[in-house]
Structure formats: structure tokens, C-alpha cells
Design an enzyme around this catalytic site. Structure first.
Site, PDB file in Angstrom:
ATOM      1  CB  VAL A   1     -45.956  -2.550   3.255  1.00 33.43           C
ATOM      2  CG1 VAL A   1     -45.523  -1.807   1.974  1.00 33.43           C
ATOM      3  CG2 VAL A   1     -44.163  -2.694   4.210  1.00 33.43           C
ATOM      4  CB  SER A   2     -45.744  -1.964   9.037  1.00 34.53           C
ATOM      5  OG  SER A   2     -46.538  -2.196  10.410  1.00 34.53           O
ATOM      6  N   PRO A   3     -48.671  -4.038   8.497  1.00 40.86           N
ATOM      7  CG  PRO A   3     -49.404  -5.998   9.293  1.00 40.86           C
ATOM      8  CD  PRO A   3     -48.214  -5.018   7.932  1.00 40.86           C
TER       9      PRO A   3
ATOM     10  N   GLY B   1     -48.345  -1.192  11.921  1.00 44.33           N
ATOM     11  CA  GLY B   1     -48.297   0.225  11.568  1.00 44.33           C
ATOM     12  C   GLY B   1     -49.461   0.560  11.576  1.00 44.33           C
TER      13      GLY B   1
END
Lengths: 198, 198
Positions: B8-10, B12
Site C-alpha cells: 500500500v506504499s506509493p 514502495g
């Protein structure tokens, strides 16, 4: 462009050693703007001091060590040493900016070196004026200026203005309405300057 | 080297699009390791979700927009859209790593694209296996694997191990015992790989 930094921020110090060269390569000038990360900004953000944050604190210690090795820096002070109150340095800067503007940036550079490289504690205005200062800066006028209302009022206004512009970390560079936070972002900043934005 | 990320990390996701190319330029392989930033790590750190942090949240939104412009990325999802629970994706990854290891990284790339570029919510294991998957991966075996004890146990162990190694953000790259946190740090990582450390 504007360079925001806290005198007690090691990453602000690292960026201070490079920011004017980066700007000059792209025909830009840099205004320096000391702010108060721990004293003011982290409280607004609801955060504890970065080095006391689990996991992140250890990362920052290693990042500082890595940066020192990479750039061949020797510092007398560690990030874990007791931190000075940076307000006297910031007030010295803003008083000088008002009364001898061409000496303000050299003063910030000298104070940053005295704190990080030489290990002096500069919380006390007497210590600031007792040591090395840029040539041409009158120590007794500066000493009075640090304690004056003008510097205190100006510092408060500058810190509020920096937060209004979205600055929350040291170093932060503002250029063309964009913010670049962290010494890690200097590469992206250079790319921005080289391309004229995107 | 190891690439730690949260689905859910942009940031990432942005790093996932570049990390294998960076490694390949310097003759390195990358093991991918999904972790659980919001679900686990931020709680250990005592931090609230990054986008809800005053000042920093606004900066991150602007940084995401800037990164998308710079790299010509079109995303169907915004960082402010409701966030899925990333555990099913992470369990799908670790089950695949155990049972069809050559398909694990392609699976992670597909799931990252489906979540960020195509906007699918993949919290539900049925959705994961109903859509696009790498060729050769058996959807019904994967579906059973996501719910199995093996994947749950492995995911928990991997998240604990990542924190033991000091990982606290997405993306983080571990190489030669050093951590590089953030998409901003990829330039320093490249420098590290090119020099063989310092």
C-alpha cells in the site's frame, strides 16, 4: 531559492556545505532561513525527537556516519550529544540579516562549523560573540541584537512563515514553489534545476 | 540485496519499478520482501499514518505528484483513497516464494500494478486470484495458500525479521549490511553500488 535549516540538525549542516554550490551550478541564489525544528515544528506535527523514534533513530545514526565517511567530514559533535538550544544562533542570524545582510550567510556558516565541526555549544549568546565570527561583524552590536525584540519577533515570524509554506524538516529547499526535504533530496533538486522543473 | 516494501506504499511502488534495473547495472540480484508498514511497523514506532501527519502529509502528496510527472506514471489510485489491507497480497507473495519461487517477484509486480496503476482493491484473496496473475501460477493453489498457516506464519516472521534488521519504511533497500530508506535514497544506493561502498 530558499534553504531552511535548524542549527542543531546534522543533515541541515551537511546540506549547508553543498547548497550554494548546487545553486551556483544552475545560476541560482540561495537565501538561508534558519528554523526551529525541535523547538517548534515537531510539536505542531505531534512527533517526538527523531533520534528517539524507535528504528528511525538507529537509521539516522547510521545515515549520519555514512554521510561523514562519504564526504570525508570530521565532526567534534555526535547527534547523540546533548543538543543546544538553537534560538540564540537563529536570532543572531536574523539580526545580522537585517543589519549587515552580506554577513548573514557567512555567520550561519561559521556558527554551523563551530557547533558541528568544532563542537562548541552556542546556546549562550556570550559564547556566540566570544568566538570566531565573520570579519566585519561587530560582536557587541551582535550581542545586543541577539537579546533584542527585533530578532525575537523576526525569528518567530520566520518560523511561522516556514510552516505556512509547508516546511517540516531540516534541511528543506524551496524553489519554484516546490519543496525538497532532506539531504537525500538534493539529487532530485539538482535534476529539477537542470531541467527547469517538470 | 533486499528490497523491502509495503503493497500500500506509493513510494514502495515507485521504487519497485526501478530497483531491479538499478541492481542489474551493478551486477546485483534483488530479493523482494513485502512488509507491513501501517499494520505493524508504525505501531512499534509510535507514529500515526504518514499522510495524516501535519505538514508531512501535504509534502508527501506533492512528492507523489512530482514523482508521477517526472517518470510519466498514470495511477488509477490516489494516496488519499481508502487503503486496502495489504496482508493478503503479502501472504500471496510468501506462499509463492515457497512453492514457485521464480514466480514470486512477477506476482509482486503484477499485484503492485493492479493496485496502484489499475486501481484494484486486493484485500480480498478472491480478488487476487480472480484477476491477472503471472503465467504458470495456479490460482486455486494460490487461493488456498493465502489462507493457510504457512503463509501467515512466514509473513509474521518476515515482518519481525525486517524490523530486527532496522527496516522502518517503504521502500528500504538492504545491501552490504547498509539500509537505504526512501525512493529519494536510490541515488545514494546507486552511488554505493558503483563505488562498492565507502
Amino acid at each position: 531559492m530558499r534553504f531552511y535549516f535548524d542549527f542543531v540538525s546534522p543533515f541541515g549542516y551537511f546540506a549547508s556545505l553543498r547548497i550554494d554550490d548546487i545553486a551556483a551550478r544552475h545560476g541560482r541564489d540561495v537565501e538561508w532561513r534558519p528554523m526551529l525544528l525541535g523547538v517548534s515544528v515537531l510539536k505542531v506535527m505531534g512527533l517526538k525527537p527523531l533520534l528517539e523514534t524507535p528504528l528511525k533513530g538507529d537509521y539516522l545514526r547510521r545515515q549520519i556516519a555514512r554521510h561523514k565517511r562519504r564526504h570525508g567530514l570530521q565532526l567534534a559533535r555526535s547527534a547523540d550529544d546533548p543538543m543546544m538550544d538553537p534560538r540564540a544562533c537563529a536570532k543572531a542570524y536574523y539580526w545580522t540579516l537585517a543589519h549587515a545582510p552580506q554577513l548573514a550567510k557567512p555567520l550561519a556558516q561559521v556558527l554551523y562549523d563551530r557547533y558541528w565541526r568544532e563542537g562548541e555549544d552556542l546556546a549562550d549568546p556570550d559564547r556566540i560573540v566570544a568566538g570566531r565570527l565573520p570579519a566585519g561583524l561587530d560582536p557587541s552590536a551582535l550581542r545586543a541584537g541577539i537579546d533584542g525584540d527585533e530578532a525575537r519577533t523576526r525569528l518567530r515570524a520566520e518560523v511561522e512563515e516556514s510552516m505556512r509554506r509547508g516546511v517540516f524538516g531540516s534541511p528543506t529547499v524551496e524553489v519554484d514553489g516546490e519543496l525538497f526535504w532532506g539531504v537525500d533530496a538534493l539529487a532530485e533538486l539538482e535534476d529539477w534545476l537542470a531541467r527547469g522543473g517538470w
